[in-house]
Design an enzyme around this catalytic site. Structure first.
Site, PDB file in Angstrom:
ATOM      1  N   LYS A  91      -5.100  56.310 -23.337  1.00 21.00           N
ATOM      2  CA  LYS A  91      -6.257  57.200 -23.202  1.00 21.00           C
ATOM      3  C   LYS A  91      -5.788  58.647 -23.023  1.00 21.00           C
ATOM      4  O   LYS A  91      -6.335  59.571 -23.637  1.00 21.00           O
ATOM      5  CB  LYS A  91      -7.122  56.760 -22.008  1.00 21.00           C
ATOM      6  CG  LYS A  91      -7.864  55.457 -22.276  1.00 21.00           C
ATOM      7  CD  LYS A  91      -8.450  54.799 -21.022  1.00 21.00           C
ATOM      8  CE  LYS A  91      -9.044  53.445 -21.388  1.00 21.00           C
ATOM      9  NZ  LYS A  91      -9.561  52.683 -20.246  1.00 21.00           N
ATOM     10  N   GLN A 147     -10.093  53.049 -13.981  1.00 23.55           N
ATOM     11  CA  GLN A 147      -9.551  51.943 -14.779  1.00 23.55           C
ATOM     12  C   GLN A 147      -9.769  50.618 -14.039  1.00 23.55           C
ATOM     13  O   GLN A 147      -9.424  50.490 -12.867  1.00 23.55           O
ATOM     14  CB  GLN A 147      -8.050  52.189 -15.040  1.00 23.55           C
ATOM     15  CG  GLN A 147      -7.393  51.147 -15.920  1.00 23.55           C
ATOM     16  CD  GLN A 147      -7.962  51.129 -17.343  1.00 23.55           C
ATOM     17  OE1 GLN A 147      -8.235  52.160 -17.932  1.00 23.55           O
ATOM     18  NE2 GLN A 147      -8.169  49.947 -17.875  1.00 23.55           N
ATOM     19  N   ASP A 151     -17.371  55.809 -19.358  1.00 23.05           N
ATOM     20  CA  ASP A 151     -17.298  54.396 -19.756  1.00 23.05           C
ATOM     21  C   ASP A 151     -18.702  53.812 -19.978  1.00 23.05           C
ATOM     22  O   ASP A 151     -18.849  52.741 -20.539  1.00 23.05           O
ATOM     23  CB  ASP A 151     -16.612  53.574 -18.644  1.00 23.05           C
ATOM     24  CG  ASP A 151     -15.174  53.214 -18.996  1.00 23.05           C
ATOM     25  OD1 ASP A 151     -14.822  53.277 -20.188  1.00 23.05           O
ATOM     26  OD2 ASP A 151     -14.428  52.852 -18.075  1.00 23.05           O
TER      27      ASP A 151
END
Ligand code: NAP
Length: 284
Positions: free
Chosen positions: A51, A95, A118
């Site tokens: 990422k 994460q 997200d």
């Protein structure tokens, strides 16, 4: 046809890079993404590295904040709160998975919905299901882009999604439904799974088990999207949920693993970061 997610993701990132530089001229700064990584799970470390690399490629400022797996829930919530209140931070990503002593739902809900790149925050999930404008979750969004890229006309097609997780199965089913497919969601309690799968013109597999879908479960001419990321027990290499060697002889089109859904997930995260940035700038 092999649906080359990597190729599509490169072209989207090229366009994003130009957009980010235009945004920089317009707003005087580039989008800023902060990723929080708790612990040192090798899978998570590798995802976060990917990422950060993609963000740098497109000109998105990015920081990875690493914390020990022993961090307490309240310390993590405090960190999220700090980032929520930092006007220079546009996107926040925690994460997953988090260590067992931390309630993931609580942490996700603590992220400001405006910075939730997200799209896992309950507010953003609700907006998706209510068909309101919102940030879309990265993997499902990437899957729809892959289908468009492969020239698949989704409307009216029979779509079967195997897997019903909050991050893949359910939201991709909703996006397929919004694109006017007739959608079936299968899971571990589904009876006659092979028969159900064989109905699919579009088969999306998000189970997490190597060679779970075999050629006999695929309708000839179907489009197969393999979301799974597994280690092949025969050679230790990365593989999906679909027996690719067999399936490519039956399917009209199929995504490879690696190089299919994975790169699109990361690229959609970059798109989302730009989107939240623009939304925030336009609010000022
Ligand atoms: P998950 O939360 O573990 O969900 C797996 C789903 O598969 C569940 O809904 C489960 O059904 C279903 N399932 C398990 N065994 C089954 C069986 N025998 N028959 C039918 N369904 C079965 O996994 P996830 O987070 O959705 O991820 C799935 C896979 O995609 C993993 O390999 C993950 O690493 C990968 N992934 C890849 C990306 C990417 O960008 N490439 C992104 C996210 C995830 P129940 O609900 O009944 O238990």
């Amino acid at each position: 046809m092999i649906i080359k997610g990597k190729e599509l993701s490169v072209s989207i990132k090229d366009a994003l890079k130009v957009r980010v530089s235009v945004l920089n001229d317009q707003y005087g700064r580039t989008p800023n993404l902060v990723v929080i990584l708790v612990g040192d799970d090798p899978g998570s470390v590798s995802y976060v590295t990917g990422k950060a690399k993609a963000a740098t490629e497109v000109g998105i400022r990015n920081t990875t904040i690493r914390r020990e797996a022993t961090i307490t829930e309240s310390e993590l919530l405090e960190l999220v709160d700090e980032l929520n209140n930092d006007d220079d931070v546009d996107g926040i990503l925690v994460q997953l998975p988090l260590p067992k002593h931390i309630d993931e739902n609580k942490v996700i809900a603590a992220i400001s919905p405006e910075k939730d790149v997200d799209a896992f925050h309950p507010m953003n999930v609700a907006k998706l299901w209510l068909k309101q404008p919102c940030i879309l979750p990265c993997t499902p969004k990437g899957i729809i882009k892959l289908l468009h890229f492969a020239g698949v006309d989704i409307a009216g097609k029979e779509a079967v999604v195997i897997g019903r997780s909050n991050i893949v199965g359910q939201p991709v089913a909703k996006l397929l439904l919004d694109a006017n497919a007739t959608v079936t969601v299968a899971h571990s309690k589904t009876k006659n799974l092979a028969e159900v799968a064989r109905r699919a013109d579009i088969l999306v597999v998000a189970v997490g088990r190597e060679r779970f879908v075999t050629a006999d479960m695929i309708k000839p001419g179907a489009v197969v999207i393999d979301v799974g990321v597994n280690r092949d027990s025969r050679n230790g290499k990365l593989c999906g949920d679909v027996d690719f060697e067999e399936a490519q002889n039956v399917a009209a089109a199929i995504t490879p693993v690696p190089g299919g859904v994975g790169p699109m997930t990361i690229t959609c995260l970059m798109e989302n970061t730009v989107e939240v940035f623009v939304n925030r700038m336009n609010k000022k």
